[in-house]
Design an enzyme around this catalytic site. Structure first.
Site, PDB file in Angstrom:
ATOM      1  N   ASP A 109       0.854  -1.186   0.000  1.00 26.59           N
ATOM      2  CA  ASP A 109       0.000   0.000   0.000  1.00 26.59           C
ATOM      3  C   ASP A 109       0.887   1.232   0.000  1.00 26.59           C
ATOM      4  O   ASP A 109       1.800   1.347   0.833  1.00 26.59           O
ATOM      5  CB  ASP A 109      -0.890   0.005   1.251  1.00 26.59           C
TER       6      ASP A 109
ATOM      7  N   ASP B  95     -15.137  -3.407  -1.019  1.00 26.75           N
ATOM      8  CA  ASP B  95     -14.709  -3.129   0.357  1.00 26.75           C
ATOM      9  C   ASP B  95     -15.954  -2.786   1.152  1.00 26.75           C
ATOM     10  O   ASP B  95     -16.675  -1.849   0.798  1.00 26.75           O
ATOM     11  CB  ASP B  95     -13.733  -1.943   0.367  1.00 26.75           C
TER      12      ASP B  95
HETATM   13  O1  AMZ Z   1      -7.339   1.700   3.014  1.00 30.17           O
HETATM   14  C1  AMZ Z   1      -8.074   2.438   2.370  1.00 30.17           C
HETATM   15  N1  AMZ Z   1      -8.600   3.545   2.887  1.00 30.17           N
HETATM   16  C2  AMZ Z   1      -8.411   2.123   0.962  1.00 30.17           C
HETATM   17  C3  AMZ Z   1      -7.931   1.039   0.245  1.00 30.17           C
HETATM   18  N2  AMZ Z   1      -7.089   0.093   0.658  1.00 30.17           N
HETATM   19  N3  AMZ Z   1      -9.221   2.812   0.183  1.00 30.17           N
HETATM   20  C4  AMZ Z   1      -9.269   2.214  -1.010  1.00 30.17           C
HETATM   21  N4  AMZ Z   1      -8.486   1.125  -0.971  1.00 30.17           N
HETATM   22  C5  AMZ Z   1      -8.257   0.189  -2.083  1.00 30.17           C
HETATM   23  C6  AMZ Z   1      -9.371  -0.791  -2.292  1.00 30.17           C
HETATM   24  C7  AMZ Z   1      -9.199  -1.137  -3.754  1.00 30.17           C
HETATM   25  O2  AMZ Z   1      -8.131  -2.044  -3.928  1.00 30.17           O
HETATM   26  O3  AMZ Z   1      -9.254  -1.931  -1.472  1.00 30.17           O
HETATM   27  O4  AMZ Z   1      -8.201   0.934  -3.301  1.00 30.17           O
HETATM   28  C8  AMZ Z   1      -8.807   0.206  -4.347  1.00 30.17           C
HETATM   29  C9  AMZ Z   1     -10.009   0.920  -4.868  1.00 30.17           C
HETATM   30  O5  AMZ Z   1      -9.685   2.187  -5.317  1.00 30.17           O
HETATM   31  P1  AMZ Z   1     -10.785   3.056  -6.134  1.00 30.17           P
HETATM   32  O6  AMZ Z   1     -10.104   4.352  -6.370  1.00 30.17           O
HETATM   33  O7  AMZ Z   1     -11.062   2.276  -7.376  1.00 30.17           O
HETATM   34  O8  AMZ Z   1     -11.963   3.168  -5.249  1.00 30.17           O
END
Ligand code: AMZ
Length: 446
Positions: free
Chosen positions: A212, A333
């Protein structure tokens, strides 16, 4: 045209006029050399042009081209079967692989085959099938060298002029590791039998180590809160190398700033990871339009993860799945079953299972399911929700959020034995903290 790391072979998403002419010329030469595409005589340029243009429009077909000094001199097609059951979903068919006679003996056929196999692996296929008339001796020797198994012969496979020829049937079990891009010195890179993966019945789960990215560094958050970040490394490339060296077969990277901002914000770090990595990578965070999706896939990312747009713009997910079959993954999520977006700052009304069904219809290759309340907390995965989701859809489901020790992985392994849809698990903090060693984790999941 999509760029791969192999400079000779590319997946073609479109063809320029020059490319099309070169491709038709190569195909004509291959047909004259003994048949190709089922044709014994060249059909004329218009027929071939229509054929190639047409196949680019068929989502189940993927065209790969191989070049010599920039000019297309051969191609191959991967054809995905209808995925109406789990067995067929594992198998992909290779068709019409050829290199024009004037470009042979340079290893280009091997490079083409190698890249096509890697593409099939990265889409999750485990078996590659193909058949060939027994007159195609160059192709047959190539397949045998590449470890394809000859399993049957059809005595009346095709008519060549006024002759009936036999057909040979080949199959290959694909390992799940993407090997280094093939240079045209193919003979040294032929896979040996001990690189072939275990059979499907043992079905190892894939462990995706998480990288991450926040402000260019590798971090782990708790429950997705940016203010609660632990920095583990300020060198994402070194971290990627370490996970590859530890034996992981995939990387899972998230651009956290990107997820909040709605556009990529850690591009240099992602590019450094791509450069350093020897295994396929999936990337999420801030990918909200076709341009961003296409540019990361063309830069070498194997699969992109779409989270917010899965809820807010499902038509885009569908469009992306058609353009990049097998390479789009939905990131779902959820907080207590409700799907969150925008860096998990917003929670929608949508249930995770409902979104999963919609994403399956859109054509995603897999679903990553994260229970936000567990993410980074080391208290164990939400196995019940993961099983429910995996039993709701027929696309593979990757579990995420909460792994803190080997027992948590063993519990998922056990659940996966009764739930074939569970394909793997994402692990972050437990690996960085050394609570879970890579070797033991891989053993538990195998
Ligand atoms: O930890 C967080 N706040 C977080 C995270 N890990 N926010 C988004 N994400 C990850 C999701 C997914 O892999 O698990 O970012 C991705 C989604 O991004 P987007 O921009 O398509 O919503």
């Amino acid at each position: 045209m999509s760029v791969s790391k192999n400079k000779f072979v590319q997946r073609a998403l479109s063809l320029t006029d020059d490319d099309l002419q070169a491709l038709c010329e190569a195909a004509d030469a291959a047909i004259l050399d003994g048949g190709g595409f089922g044709w014994v005589q060249p059909q004329g340029r218009q027929v071939l042009e229509r054929y190639f243009r047409g196949l680019l429009l068929v989502p189940e077909r993927m065209l790969f081209v191989v070049r010599l000094k920039g000019e297309i001199v051969g191609c191959a097609q991967l054809v995905r079967p209808p995925r109406n059951n789990e067995c067929q979903a594992m198998c992909i068919t290779l068709m019409h692989l050829f290199v024009a006679p004037y470009a042979r003996n340079r290893g280009l056929g091997g490079a083409l085959l190698h890249e096509v196999e890697n593409a099939a692996r990265s889409m999750g296929f485990r078996v590659m099938n193909m058949d060939v008339p027994d007159t195609q001796t160059a192709a047959i020797s190539l397949f045998q060298k590449a470890g394809f198994l000859h399993w049957g012969t059809h005595p009346h496979f095709a008519r060549m002029g006024d002759q009936t020829v036999s057909g040979l049937f080949f199959t290959k079990l694909l390992d799940t590791v993407r090997s280094a891009p093939a240079e045209p010195s193919f003979s040294s890179q032929v896979e040996t039998p001990d690189m072939i993966a275990p059979t499907a019945s043992s079905r190892p789960l894939t462990l995706y180590p998480a990288i991450d990215l926040k402000d260019g560094a590798c971090v782990r958050l708790r429950r997705g809160e940016m203010d609660d970040a632990t920095v583990y490394s300020d060198d994402p490339a070194a971290q990627a190398r370490a996970w590859c060296d530890a034996g992981f077969k995939w990387l899972h990277a998230v651009d956290l700033n990107g997820a909040f901002a709605g556009q990529s914000a850690n591009a240099p770090a992602v590019r450094a990871i791509l450069e350093a990595s020897t295994v396929p990578m999936q990337l999420g965070g801030g990918l909200r339009d076709m341009k961003a999706i296409a540019s990361w896939l063309e830069a070498g990312v194997t699969r992109v993860i779409l989270g917010s747009v899965a809820v807010k713009n499902p038509a885009l997910v569908k469009e992306a799945c058609r353009a990049f079959p097998g390479r789009i993954v939905a990131g779902i999520d959820a907080r207590s079953g409700h799907v969150a977006t925008e860096g998990w700052a917003e929670v929608s009304d949508m249930q995770a299972t409902e979104l999963a069904l919609r994403m399956q219809d859109a054509g995603v290759a897999a679903i990553i399911f994260t229970e936000i309340s567990r993410d980074g907390m080391l208290d164990g995965l939400d196995i019940d929700q993961t099983v429910t989701l995996a039993n709701t859809v027929s696309v593979p489901v990757i579990a995420s959020g909460g792994v803190g020790n080997l027992d948590h992985l063993a519990a998922l392994r056990k659940a996966a034995d009764d739930t074939p849809g569970i394909e793997g698990v994402i692990v972050g903090r437990a690996l960085y903290d050394g609570r879970v060693s890579p070797a033991e984790a891989l053993k538990v999941l195998a």
